[in-house]
Design a protein around this motif. Structure first.
Motif, PDB file in Angstrom:
ATOM      1  N   ALA A  66      21.031 -44.844 -49.434  1.00 51.35           N
ATOM      2  CA  ALA A  66      20.030 -45.367 -50.723  1.00 51.35           C
ATOM      3  C   ALA A  66      18.564 -45.237 -50.136  1.00 51.35           C
ATOM      4  O   ALA A  66      17.785 -44.536 -50.954  1.00 51.35           O
ATOM      5  CB  ALA A  66      20.145 -46.876 -50.959  1.00 51.35           C
ATOM      6  N   THR A  67      18.206 -45.538 -48.952  1.00 48.85           N
ATOM      7  CA  THR A  67      16.888 -45.373 -48.587  1.00 48.85           C
ATOM      8  C   THR A  67      16.426 -43.823 -48.601  1.00 48.85           C
ATOM      9  O   THR A  67      15.262 -43.352 -48.965  1.00 48.85           O
ATOM     10  CB  THR A  67      16.620 -45.934 -47.193  1.00 48.85           C
ATOM     11  N   GLU A  68      17.446 -42.985 -47.937  1.00 49.68           N
ATOM     12  CA  GLU A  68      17.027 -41.534 -47.978  1.00 49.68           C
ATOM     13  C   GLU A  68      16.836 -41.002 -49.301  1.00 49.68           C
ATOM     14  O   GLU A  68      16.299 -40.281 -49.498  1.00 49.68           O
ATOM     15  CB  GLU A  68      18.220 -41.000 -46.896  1.00 49.68           C
ATOM     16  N   GLN A  69      17.761 -41.307 -50.197  1.00 46.78           N
ATOM     17  CA  GLN A  69      17.878 -40.973 -51.485  1.00 46.78           C
ATOM     18  C   GLN A  69      16.585 -41.291 -52.287  1.00 46.78           C
ATOM     19  O   GLN A  69      15.920 -40.578 -52.993  1.00 46.78           O
ATOM     20  CB  GLN A  69      18.948 -41.164 -52.340  1.00 46.78           C
ATOM     21  N   TYR A  70      16.090 -42.399 -51.939  1.00 43.72           N
ATOM     22  CA  TYR A  70      15.101 -43.028 -52.619  1.00 43.72           C
ATOM     23  C   TYR A  70      13.687 -42.286 -52.113  1.00 43.72           C
ATOM     24  O   TYR A  70      12.650 -41.897 -52.581  1.00 43.72           O
ATOM     25  CB  TYR A  70      14.801 -44.332 -52.326  1.00 43.72           C
ATOM     26  N   GLN A  71      13.803 -41.862 -50.847  1.00 41.39           N
ATOM     27  CA  GLN A  71      12.679 -41.272 -50.272  1.00 41.39           C
ATOM     28  C   GLN A  71      12.403 -39.790 -50.782  1.00 41.39           C
ATOM     29  O   GLN A  71      11.539 -39.299 -51.162  1.00 41.39           O
ATOM     30  CB  GLN A  71      12.904 -40.972 -48.645  1.00 41.39           C
ATOM     31  N   ASP A 195      32.299 -39.249 -38.535  1.00 37.59           N
ATOM     32  CA  ASP A 195      31.108 -38.907 -38.716  1.00 37.59           C
ATOM     33  C   ASP A 195      30.417 -39.817 -39.921  1.00 37.59           C
ATOM     34  O   ASP A 195      30.326 -39.429 -41.064  1.00 37.59           O
ATOM     35  CB  ASP A 195      30.665 -37.660 -38.913  1.00 37.59           C
ATOM     36  N   LEU A 196      29.865 -41.129 -39.520  1.00 35.96           N
ATOM     37  CA  LEU A 196      29.309 -41.656 -40.575  1.00 35.96           C
ATOM     38  C   LEU A 196      27.986 -41.348 -41.245  1.00 35.96           C
ATOM     39  O   LEU A 196      27.501 -41.510 -42.209  1.00 35.96           O
ATOM     40  CB  LEU A 196      28.972 -43.130 -39.971  1.00 35.96           C
ATOM     41  N   GLY A 197      27.114 -40.344 -40.343  1.00 36.02           N
ATOM     42  CA  GLY A 197      26.161 -39.455 -40.825  1.00 36.02           C
ATOM     43  C   GLY A 197      26.250 -38.977 -41.952  1.00 36.02           C
ATOM     44  O   GLY A 197      25.821 -38.786 -43.090  1.00 36.02           O
ATOM     45  N   ASN A 198      27.683 -38.028 -41.718  1.00 31.94           N
ATOM     46  CA  ASN A 198      27.891 -37.004 -43.065  1.00 31.94           C
ATOM     47  C   ASN A 198      28.292 -38.110 -44.353  1.00 31.94           C
ATOM     48  O   ASN A 198      28.088 -37.661 -45.440  1.00 31.94           O
ATOM     49  CB  ASN A 198      29.071 -36.363 -42.608  1.00 31.94           C
ATOM     50  N   LEU A 199      28.872 -39.077 -44.026  1.00 31.06           N
ATOM     51  CA  LEU A 199      29.244 -40.130 -45.030  1.00 31.06           C
ATOM     52  C   LEU A 199      28.168 -40.369 -45.716  1.00 31.06           C
ATOM     53  O   LEU A 199      28.203 -40.709 -46.849  1.00 31.06           O
ATOM     54  CB  LEU A 199      29.858 -41.114 -44.362  1.00 31.06           C
ATOM     55  N   ALA A 200      27.204 -40.858 -44.972  1.00 34.31           N
ATOM     56  CA  ALA A 200      25.806 -41.590 -45.570  1.00 34.31           C
ATOM     57  C   ALA A 200      25.399 -40.327 -46.757  1.00 34.31           C
ATOM     58  O   ALA A 200      24.793 -40.634 -47.729  1.00 34.31           O
ATOM     59  CB  ALA A 200      24.751 -41.918 -44.610  1.00 34.31           C
ATOM     60  N   ALA A 201      25.274 -39.218 -46.134  1.00 33.03           N
ATOM     61  CA  ALA A 201      24.593 -37.997 -46.871  1.00 33.03           C
ATOM     62  C   ALA A 201      25.439 -37.975 -48.190  1.00 33.03           C
ATOM     63  O   ALA A 201      24.918 -37.706 -49.278  1.00 33.03           O
ATOM     64  CB  ALA A 201      24.555 -36.801 -46.152  1.00 33.03           C
ATOM     65  N   ARG A 202      26.840 -38.050 -48.036  1.00 27.35           N
ATOM     66  CA  ARG A 202      27.569 -37.709 -49.221  1.00 27.35           C
ATOM     67  C   ARG A 202      27.370 -39.081 -50.300  1.00 27.35           C
ATOM     68  O   ARG A 202      27.165 -38.685 -51.470  1.00 27.35           O
ATOM     69  CB  ARG A 202      28.945 -37.574 -48.960  1.00 27.35           C
ATOM     70  N   MET A 203      27.305 -39.987 -49.589  1.00 25.73           N
ATOM     71  CA  MET A 203      26.869 -41.331 -50.484  1.00 25.73           C
ATOM     72  C   MET A 203      25.702 -41.136 -51.401  1.00 25.73           C
ATOM     73  O   MET A 203      25.644 -41.256 -52.487  1.00 25.73           O
ATOM     74  CB  MET A 203      26.955 -42.450 -49.786  1.00 25.73           C
ATOM     75  N   GLY A 204      24.676 -40.630 -50.557  1.00 22.56           N
ATOM     76  CA  GLY A 204      23.466 -40.577 -51.240  1.00 22.56           C
ATOM     77  C   GLY A 204      23.290 -39.776 -52.312  1.00 22.56           C
ATOM     78  O   GLY A 204      22.460 -39.901 -53.386  1.00 22.56           O
ATOM     79  N   THR A 205      24.105 -38.627 -52.322  1.00 27.64           N
ATOM     80  CA  THR A 205      23.910 -37.575 -53.450  1.00 27.64           C
ATOM     81  C   THR A 205      24.810 -38.395 -54.700  1.00 27.64           C
ATOM     82  O   THR A 205      24.629 -37.659 -55.867  1.00 27.64           O
ATOM     83  CB  THR A 205      24.668 -36.503 -53.267  1.00 27.64           C
ATOM     84  N   GLN A 206      25.399 -39.237 -54.738  1.00 23.59           N
ATOM     85  CA  GLN A 206      26.196 -39.899 -55.922  1.00 23.59           C
ATOM     86  C   GLN A 206      25.550 -41.187 -56.133  1.00 23.59           C
ATOM     87  O   GLN A 206      25.954 -41.596 -57.340  1.00 23.59           O
ATOM     88  CB  GLN A 206      27.632 -40.439 -55.331  1.00 23.59           C
ATOM     89  N   LEU A 207      24.495 -41.915 -55.723  1.00 25.13           N
ATOM     90  CA  LEU A 207      24.236 -43.392 -56.101  1.00 25.13           C
ATOM     91  C   LEU A 207      23.707 -43.489 -57.173  1.00 25.13           C
ATOM     92  O   LEU A 207      24.079 -44.574 -58.139  1.00 25.13           O
ATOM     93  CB  LEU A 207      23.175 -43.768 -54.870  1.00 25.13           C
TER      94      LEU A 207
END
Length: 287
Positions: A66-71, A195-207
C-alpha cells in the motif's frame, strides 16, 4: 490556492512517498494517540468479527504494498501539478480533522498505533477518497467541491475510509481473491515458500480496485460513525453525507459511488445507530 485538476483522460496510478513538510503533522498524530484512552473505550456500535481468511495475507506485506502504491500516486499527482502543498487550506483542513479522528483508531486495530499516517489532497474532478492499509489517506478535490462537504461530513467520509483500513477489509478481500484466482502458487508464497516481494507488487496493483462487500460497507459506516462522534463530529452528518452522495451527478465521475453504493437502506441503518453514539458526541463537545 488552486490545484491543477487532472483531465478526464488522465489516470493516476494507484499509490506515495512522505514529504518532509509532514513531520509536524505526524508528531501531532503520535502525541494525540498517546494522550487518549481510546484503546480502552467500549464500542457503542455492533460489528461482526473479522474473517480468519485474512490471516493468509501478511499484514506487513500488504501495508508495504500500500505504501508503494500510495507513493506512486502522489508522485504522478505532483508531476502533474495536482498535489496540494502543505500550506493549502483544504489540506490543512483535512489534516486537522485527521488529528481528531486518529486517536480513536487503535481501539479498532492495535496495529494502528504504529502506522505512519498520512493525509494528502489531489486536484481531480473525481468524487473520491480512500484510506489504504497502514493509514495512507487521500482526498480528491472533487469530493470537497462538488458535494460542498461540511467538516462533520468530511469526518464521516474520512472515518468511513479509515474504518476499511482498520477492519482490514482490503486484507480479507485480497485473501478471497487470491484463494480463488491464483490458487496454490500464491498460497505457497503466502506461506513463506515464495517471493514475498513479487507478492507485494501484485497486491499493490489491486488495492484501489477492490470492491468491498455490503457487510464491509455497513461495518465501515458504523465504525466511522462512532470514531467521528468520539472526535466531536455530529452523527447526523452521516445521513446528510449519504444523501448528498445519492444525489451526486455530473460529468466529473463518481468513482467513490462505484465502490460505495448508497441507498435508503444504508441511510436507515445509520439513522438506527445515531442514538448509540449521540452521547459520545455530546460528551466530546463538552470537553
Amino acid at each position: 490556492m488552486p490545484l491543477n485538476h487532472l483531465s478526464d483522460g488522465d489516470h493516476l496510478p494507484q499509490a506515495c512517498r512522505c514529504h518532509a513538510g509532514r513531520r509536524g503533522f505526524l508528531r501531532a498524530l503520535v502525541a494525540g494517540t498517546a494522550a487518549t484512552g481510546a484503546g480502552a473505550a467500549l464500542a457503542q456500535v455492533n460489528v461482526g468479527g473479522s474473517s480468519g481468511l485474512r490471516k493468509l495475507v501478511p499484514a506487513e506485506t500488504l501495508e508495504s504494498a500500500a505504501t508503494e502504491q500510495y507513493q506512486e500516486l502522489l508522485q504522478k499527482a505532483k508531476a502533474q501539478g495536482a498535489l496540494a502543498g502543505s500550506s493549502h487550506p483544504q489540506l490543512q483542513r483535512l489534516r486537522g480533522i485527521a488529528q481528531r479522528l486518529i486517536p480513536y483508531a487503535s481501539q479498532w486495530n492495535a496495529r494502528a498505533s504504529q502506522w505512519r499516517w498520512e493525509v494528502n489532497l489531489i486536484g481531480s474532478k473525481e468524487i473520491n477518497a480512500f484510506c489504504m492499509p497502514g493509514g495512507k489517506i487521500a482526498f480528491y478535490t472533487g469530493i470537497l467541491e462538488k458535494l460542498q462537504l461540511s467538516d462533520d461530513e468530511v469526518a464521516m467520509v474520512m472515518g468511513h475510509e479509515m474504518a476499511h483500513a482498520l477492519r482490514e477489509h482490503s486484507r480479507e478481500q485480497m485473501a478471497k481473491n487470491s484463494a480463488t484466482s491464483i490458487g496454490l502458487s500464491l498460497g505457497a508464497q503466502l506461506l513463506g515458500l515464495g517471493d514475498l516481494g513479487n507478492l507485494a507488487a501484485r497486491m499493490g496493483t489491486q488495492l484501489l480496485s477492490l470492491r468491498f462487500s455490503r457487510s464491509d460497507e455497513s461495518e465501515a459506516d458504523l465504525v466511522g460513525l462512532e470514531m467521528a462522534a468520539r472526535a466531536g463530529y455530529s452523527p447526523q452528518a452521516a445521513v446528510s453525507l449519504w444523501r448528498k452522495m445519492g444525489e451526486a451527478t455530473g460529468d466529473g465521475g463518481i468513482g467513490f459511488l462505484s465502490t460505495h453504493p448508497t441507498g435508503p437502506d444504508r441511510i436507515r441503518e445509520l439513522e438506527r445507530n445515531i442514538p448509540r453514539v449521540q452521547g459520545l458526541y455530546e460528551s466530546a463537545r463538552r470537553r
